[in-house]
Design an enzyme around this catalytic site. Structure first.
Site, PDB file in Angstrom:
ATOM      1  N   ALA A   6      10.965  -2.126   8.327  1.00 45.23           N
ATOM      2  CA  ALA A   6      10.334  -1.572   9.528  1.00 45.23           C
ATOM      3  C   ALA A   6      10.223  -2.568  10.669  1.00 45.23           C
ATOM      4  CB  ALA A   6       8.935  -1.049   9.178  1.00 45.23           C
TER       5      ALA A   6
ATOM      6  N   ASP B 118      11.785  -0.566   2.393  1.00 46.91           N
ATOM      7  CA  ASP B 118      11.233  -0.170   3.689  1.00 46.91           C
ATOM      8  C   ASP B 118      11.431  -1.338   4.662  1.00 46.91           C
ATOM      9  OD1 ASP B 118       9.869   0.886   5.810  1.00 46.91           O
ATOM     10  OD2 ASP B 118       7.919   0.979   4.821  1.00 46.91           O
TER      11      ASP B 118
ATOM     12  N   TRP C 191       1.116  -1.297   3.337  1.00 44.53           N
ATOM     13  CA  TRP C 191       0.830  -0.390   4.450  1.00 44.53           C
ATOM     14  C   TRP C 191       0.083   0.827   3.894  1.00 44.53           C
ATOM     15  CZ3 TRP C 191       4.473   3.900   6.142  1.00 44.53           C
ATOM     16  CH2 TRP C 191       4.061   4.473   7.355  1.00 44.53           C
TER      17      TRP C 191
ATOM     18  N   LYS D 279       9.369  -0.462  16.136  1.00 46.85           N
ATOM     19  CA  LYS D 279       8.903  -1.797  16.508  1.00 46.85           C
ATOM     20  C   LYS D 279       9.979  -2.585  17.231  1.00 46.85           C
ATOM     21  CE  LYS D 279       5.903  -0.409  13.312  1.00 46.85           C
ATOM     22  NZ  LYS D 279       6.030   0.873  12.572  1.00 46.85           N
TER      23      LYS D 279
END
Length: 391
Positions: A209, A207, A127, A242
């Site tokens: 997400a 992470d 990312w 999300k």
């Protein structure tokens, strides 16, 4: 003094959004923006969120400050979904609310730096904001290749960097649904990663997400939970943007795990101090809505059903792309085994431009596509465009 500032390049994705909006073609396809889309191309507010927001409007007694930790009811309600039956791991895990997953990553990197981390290893591509955050925090970044050409994870590269990592090193890992490649580690690979991180004494920063958008809520947390079971300390950045559809409300959390409860309390005190200096306290509305959902069995079931709908649609699009086989010079079959919203296509910037100008297909210059931007009605047009440009 401000005259000394150099002009910065505009965000490429924001420029892409403007170009897409200005395109008059009815058959244009948006694969650039990283938000979930339904089969109709919409990014709706979750039904569970609508119900929770109504309760919030009706029942919220005050808008008084919460403090740098944010809504701790929200933070603790997420714990069983993120960390499983072990939950707080005998008090060794605690957390705080952050402005989105971005805020959680930023706080994790700053906290690692304050603790003495000198270098953070990161698989590439990643990312884009990961690298920007590391640079802005003054952290040295070490990189390794994340994915092989066959669409699997490059474990040899990860083994190599962990083998030479020092005691002041950390490693940043995507928990599931890797952005931008969609290439995740298998459970067996996560088992090996956990052992390697433990043996080398490297600080893991995970992470997570996109939990729930790959194989399922528990399945997507396997790597995170396996690493945490192996190591004495870890940092976890979590995003609800999300899997709750709360993009603009910026809902995230940072969780820390120390070797014991005293260590965790000390780490949390430093996290709160850093948060106070960065954003003082996070926005409340989105986190409060999530808390209401997770503290109500009926709303939790509704939310999980909506996440399952998203996961199944993404999986169906991936399967359809894989069935297409090849499009010009591009083999689409690996996309069927990859996870989450994103995938990388081996196209040049010139080919991306040609896709946009001649075929109305909008995607990032890196070749990243948002799989959720495709539908059963436009996949054929997309693969035909790819074939025309790369064949």
């Amino acid at each position: 003094m401000l005259d000394r500032l150099d002009q910065q390049s505009p965000d490429a994705l924001l420029a892409l959004i403007k170009m897409y909006e200005a395109d008059p073609r009815d058959d244009k396809i948006d694969l650039g923006v990283g938000v979930y889309r339904t089969a109709d191309g919409a990014t709706p507010v979750f039904r569970a969120i609508k119900a929770a927001e109504k309760r919030l409007v009706d029942d919220q007694p005050t808008k008084a400050y919460l403090g740098p930790e944010g809504d701790m009811g929200f933070v603790h309600a997420l714990v069983p979904h993120v960390f499983g039956d072990a939950g707080m791991r005998d008090g060794r895990i605690d957390g705080m609310q952050t402005p989105g997953g971005t805020g959680a990553v930023r706080l994790a990197v700053a906290l690692a730096g304050k603790a003495g981390a000198q270098r953070i290893w990161m698989g590439t591509p990643s990312w884009p904001n990961h690298a920007q955050i590391l640079a802005d925090c003054g952290m040295e970044m070490g990189t390794f290749n994340h994915a092989d050409a066959d669409g699997s994870a490059d474990m040899d590269a990860l083994r190599e960097v962990l083998g030479k990592a020092g005691e002041n090193d950390a490693v940043l890992l995507h928990g599931a649904c890797h952005n931008p490649t969609g290439v995740d580690y298998t459970n067996e690979e996560w088992d090996e990663i956990a052992a390697l991180v433990k043996d080398r004494g490297v600080l893991p920063i995970i992470d997570l997400a996109y939990q729930g958008l790959g194989d399922g809520m528990d399945e997507d947390a396997y790597g995170l939970r396996t690493v945490l079971d192996a190591v004495p300390e870890a940092l976890v950045a979590y995003s609800c943007d999300k899997n709750f559809g709360l993009y603009r409300d910026r809902v995230g959390a940072l969780y820390v795990m120390g070797a014991n409860t005293d260590d965790t309390a000390r780490i949390m005190s430093n996290a709160a101090s850093l948060a106070r200096a960065n954003w003082s306290m996070p926005p409340d509305h989105g986190g409060a809505s999530v808390r209401i959902i997770l503290q109500d069995e009926g709303l939790t079931g509704e939310w999980l059903a909506e996440v399952e709908e998203m996961r199944q649609r993404i999986g169906a699009v991936r399967a359809k792309l894989a069935e297409a086989g090849t499009a010009g010079a591009i083999d689409l079959t690996p996309l069927g085994a990859q996870k989450g919203m994103f995938a990388m296509l081996p196209v040049s910037k010139e080919q991306v431009q040609e896709l946009r100008e001649k075929h109305g297909v909008y995607m990032a210059g890196s070749g990243r596509i948002n799989v959720a931007g495709l539908t059963m009605g436009n996949i054929d047009a997309f693969t035909n465009a790819l074939a025309a440009v790369t064949g």
